[in-house]
Design a protein around this motif. Structure first.
Motif, PDB file in Angstrom:
ATOM      1  N   MET A 134     -33.576 -18.124 -75.875  1.00 60.06           N
ATOM      2  CA  MET A 134     -34.196 -18.021 -74.541  1.00 60.06           C
ATOM      3  C   MET A 134     -33.542 -19.040 -73.617  1.00 60.06           C
ATOM      4  N   ALA A 135     -33.550 -18.704 -72.342  1.00 62.63           N
ATOM      5  CA  ALA A 135     -32.969 -19.600 -71.347  1.00 62.63           C
ATOM      6  C   ALA A 135     -33.995 -20.648 -70.950  1.00 62.63           C
ATOM      7  N   ALA A 136     -33.673 -21.911 -71.150  1.00 61.46           N
ATOM      8  CA  ALA A 136     -34.575 -22.979 -70.728  1.00 61.46           C
ATOM      9  C   ALA A 136     -34.616 -23.045 -69.204  1.00 61.46           C
ATOM     10  N   SER A 137     -35.752 -23.498 -68.673  1.00 56.75           N
ATOM     11  CA  SER A 137     -35.907 -23.592 -67.214  1.00 56.75           C
ATOM     12  C   SER A 137     -35.363 -24.926 -66.737  1.00 56.75           C
ATOM     13  N   ILE A 138     -34.059 -25.044 -66.700  1.00 59.87           N
ATOM     14  CA  ILE A 138     -33.505 -26.337 -66.313  1.00 59.87           C
ATOM     15  C   ILE A 138     -33.202 -26.398 -64.814  1.00 59.87           C
ATOM     16  N   GLN A 139     -33.301 -25.274 -64.130  1.00 55.37           N
ATOM     17  CA  GLN A 139     -33.184 -25.304 -62.670  1.00 55.37           C
ATOM     18  C   GLN A 139     -34.352 -24.542 -62.063  1.00 55.37           C
ATOM     19  N   ASP A 140     -34.880 -25.068 -60.969  1.00 53.82           N
ATOM     20  CA  ASP A 140     -35.864 -24.309 -60.217  1.00 53.82           C
ATOM     21  C   ASP A 140     -35.147 -23.179 -59.478  1.00 53.82           C
ATOM     22  N   VAL A 141     -35.917 -22.355 -58.774  1.00 55.64           N
ATOM     23  CA  VAL A 141     -35.297 -21.140 -58.228  1.00 55.64           C
ATOM     24  C   VAL A 141     -35.628 -20.920 -56.751  1.00 55.64           C
ATOM     25  N   ILE A 142     -34.748 -20.124 -56.146  1.00 53.53           N
ATOM     26  CA  ILE A 142     -35.018 -19.442 -54.879  1.00 53.53           C
ATOM     27  C   ILE A 142     -35.210 -17.982 -55.241  1.00 53.53           C
ATOM     28  N   MET A 143     -36.299 -17.384 -54.804  1.00 50.90           N
ATOM     29  CA  MET A 143     -36.508 -15.963 -55.067  1.00 50.90           C
ATOM     30  C   MET A 143     -36.343 -15.179 -53.769  1.00 50.90           C
ATOM     31  N   LEU A 144     -35.460 -14.188 -53.804  1.00 48.56           N
ATOM     32  CA  LEU A 144     -35.243 -13.323 -52.641  1.00 48.56           C
ATOM     33  C   LEU A 144     -35.945 -11.997 -52.917  1.00 48.56           C
ATOM     34  N   PHE A 145     -37.033 -11.760 -52.196  1.00 50.15           N
ATOM     35  CA  PHE A 145     -37.877 -10.600 -52.444  1.00 50.15           C
ATOM     36  C   PHE A 145     -37.749  -9.675 -51.238  1.00 50.15           C
ATOM     37  N   GLY A 146     -37.227  -8.487 -51.462  1.00 49.51           N
ATOM     38  CA  GLY A 146     -37.006  -7.595 -50.328  1.00 49.51           C
ATOM     39  C   GLY A 146     -36.579  -6.209 -50.760  1.00 49.51           C
ATOM     40  N   ASP A 147     -35.922  -5.509 -49.847  1.00 50.65           N
ATOM     41  CA  ASP A 147     -35.502  -4.125 -50.092  1.00 50.65           C
ATOM     42  C   ASP A 147     -34.000  -4.074 -50.373  1.00 50.65           C
ATOM     43  N   SER A 148     -33.351  -2.965 -50.029  1.00 50.00           N
ATOM     44  CA  SER A 148     -31.933  -2.805 -50.374  1.00 50.00           C
ATOM     45  C   SER A 148     -31.038  -3.830 -49.694  1.00 50.00           C
ATOM     46  N   ILE A 149     -31.479  -4.348 -48.552  1.00 52.36           N
ATOM     47  CA  ILE A 149     -30.638  -5.316 -47.839  1.00 52.36           C
ATOM     48  C   ILE A 149     -30.606  -6.627 -48.618  1.00 52.36           C
ATOM     49  N   THR A 150     -31.634  -6.865 -49.409  1.00 51.09           N
ATOM     50  CA  THR A 150     -31.629  -7.992 -50.340  1.00 51.09           C
ATOM     51  C   THR A 150     -30.912  -7.614 -51.634  1.00 51.09           C
ATOM     52  N   GLN A 151     -31.275  -6.462 -52.196  1.00 48.18           N
ATOM     53  CA  GLN A 151     -30.653  -6.060 -53.472  1.00 48.18           C
ATOM     54  C   GLN A 151     -29.127  -6.049 -53.374  1.00 48.18           C
ATOM     55  N   GLY A 152     -28.598  -5.626 -52.224  1.00 43.21           N
ATOM     56  CA  GLY A 152     -27.149  -5.490 -52.066  1.00 43.21           C
ATOM     57  C   GLY A 152     -26.448  -6.752 -51.600  1.00 43.21           C
ATOM     58  N   ALA A 153     -27.147  -7.877 -51.626  1.00 46.09           N
ATOM     59  CA  ALA A 153     -26.634  -9.092 -50.986  1.00 46.09           C
ATOM     60  C   ALA A 153     -25.651  -9.888 -51.844  1.00 46.09           C
ATOM     61  N   TRP A 154     -25.233  -9.295 -52.975  1.00 46.60           N
ATOM     62  CA  TRP A 154     -24.155  -9.850 -53.788  1.00 46.60           C
ATOM     63  C   TRP A 154     -22.988  -8.862 -53.865  1.00 46.60           C
ATOM     64  N   GLY A 155     -23.022  -7.837 -53.033  1.00 47.60           N
ATOM     65  CA  GLY A 155     -22.047  -6.740 -53.120  1.00 47.60           C
ATOM     66  C   GLY A 155     -20.618  -7.212 -52.897  1.00 47.60           C
ATOM     67  N   PRO A 156     -19.652  -6.547 -53.560  1.00 46.94           N
ATOM     68  CA  PRO A 156     -18.256  -6.962 -53.412  1.00 46.94           C
ATOM     69  C   PRO A 156     -17.762  -6.824 -51.972  1.00 46.94           C
ATOM     70  N   GLY A 157     -16.998  -7.806 -51.547  1.00 41.62           N
ATOM     71  CA  GLY A 157     -16.382  -7.751 -50.222  1.00 41.62           C
ATOM     72  C   GLY A 157     -17.327  -8.010 -49.069  1.00 41.62           C
ATOM     73  N   MET A 158     -18.594  -8.332 -49.359  1.00 47.03           N
ATOM     74  CA  MET A 158     -19.584  -8.456 -48.292  1.00 47.03           C
ATOM     75  C   MET A 158     -19.852  -9.910 -47.908  1.00 47.03           C
ATOM     76  N   ASN A 159     -19.639 -10.833 -48.836  1.00 49.70           N
ATOM     77  CA  ASN A 159     -20.144 -12.196 -48.630  1.00 49.70           C
ATOM     78  C   ASN A 159     -21.603 -12.165 -48.190  1.00 49.70           C
TER      79      ASN A 159
END
Lengths: 254, 254
Positions: A1-26
């Motif tokens: 299991m992955a230990a919780s060694i870093q806290d998080v930012i959670m991005l909760f949204g629709d496709s504009i969030t889901q696609g926010a790691w897309g190639p060539g988009m930055n």
């Protein structure tokens, strides 16, 4: 299991969030992942096509309740970005009324901020983002080119009203607000057709759109919650030069 | 707290991992984040400048022990990519001997795979990646341009030996292996100067280098561990059209 060694930012949204790691988009997800590397993990909780009604039960699965928090990472920043689908016109199944949309956003903020909530988390900073403006010229052309063709499902003015509702909830609840609608509208010179510079299909952001929106989001973080701005967070694990300094028997790095 | 609603891929490595979400790079971290969206979270455990000795105590903090796993996400895939710094020449403080480097890699694999290990996790798939080849022409020029100038710290042949050690450990331990050294070397026509197409400073991958390496990594996943290939994993939360189908009172999407 992955230990919780870093806290998080959670991005909760629709496709504009889901696609926010897309190639060539930055996209803003990728860029946050980059600037928060070794500081906070950035979790993609984007749900393509979702409105706030459909996302309601998922929100409650993404946030741990008070009774079930052992070992889990803190959510230092929760970014909520909906409205692009809620603003679809009735009878689209994606439509959520303006009043219900605002009420759903309030419910999420209250879930985090109310001491009697199961999801109460006073350390979690919240930012609401308004949906981007719609370019109905682009959007209509995109929908009409499909097989079978579809008719226009969103209007410019309706999405503006949903964006204003996000602003009002953020003000009412005193949480951070990134006005993606307004920064993109101003960047386009307040001309609907010119939004094509920032939207790839009249609805979703392209690389330039994400750039404008990312800058606005980082500004919100810096102004509202400087404690979670990446410049103000240390690395969880030390920089490598610390190890060099701690190894006096070894020669200095040549 | 963030609930563990998605299992994870953990990328454990040096700066070539830490920088894999960088803007304009389409790095392998970003691309995995994209293709695994709504399936697995991709955690950046890249540590710029680190060798395997320095990373040893951090590994043990990133993986939960058997006694402390309640609520935590499973590591479905652990990608270990070191060697670029271990291969520095003595007396660089980053240098780790070839034998110790291989022994450190073995220790990590054993920590996950040995039933008597505190970190035992039989469901975790492991992939080792070999360090990329060094372009000493680029690297020397980069180091000599610094203030004060530095002398060359890595050789082509030494890094090749560290890459071969990764291959040998992967074979011995029967875990997945992505041979970044060889795929980049072949892509460069086995010509050291031509590695400049894939390296931005003789050491770190550029966008084209990440593209070649990402393709090789995805091939390793598909061939060795098809159960964790993104094409074979469902969304954790249903696609939005499911909600439309479940709302018969609403009109079909226009």
């Amino acid at each position: 299991m992955a230990a919780s060694i870093q806290d998080v930012i959670m991005l909760f949204g629709d496709s504009i969030t889901q696609g926010a790691w897309g190639p060539g988009m930055n996209g803003f997800g990728q860029r946050l992942s980059h600037v928060y590397a070794r500081k906070l993990d950035v979790l993609n909780r984007g749900l393509s096509g979702y409105n706030t009604d459909w996302a309601m039960p998922i929100f409650k699965q993404c946030i741990a309740t008070k009774r079930n928090r052992d070992n889990l990472p803190k959510i230092r920043l929760l970014v909520i970005w909906f409205g692009a689908n809620d603003a679809c016109m009735w009878p689209s199944p994606q439509h959520v009324s303006l009043g219900k949309f605002a009420s759903n956003l309030r419910e999420w903020v209250d879930a985090i901020q109310s001491p009697d909530s199961l999801y109460y988390s006073p350390q979690t900073r919240i930012i609401l983002i308004s949906p981007p403006p719609v370019n109905t010229y682009q959007r209509r052309a995109d929908l009409e080119s499909r097989n079978p063709p579809k008719s226009l499902d969103r209007t410019f003015e309706t999405t503006r009203a949903y964006a204003e509702a996000v602003r009002d909830v953020a003000q009412e609840k005193q949480v951070g607000f990134t006005d993606a609608w307004t920064v993109l509208w101003k960047a386009a010179g307040e001309d609907e057709r010119s939004l094509a510079r920032f939207l790839n299909d009249g609805l979703h952001l392209n690389g330039e759109g994400y750039r404008v929106m990312y800058d606005a989001l980082v500004k919100t973080i810096g102004e509202n919650y400087p404690d979670v701005h990446f410049d103000n967070l240390p690395f969880v694990f030390p920089p490598w030069l610390v190890h060099v300094d701690e190894a006096p028997g070894k020669a200095a790095f040549p």
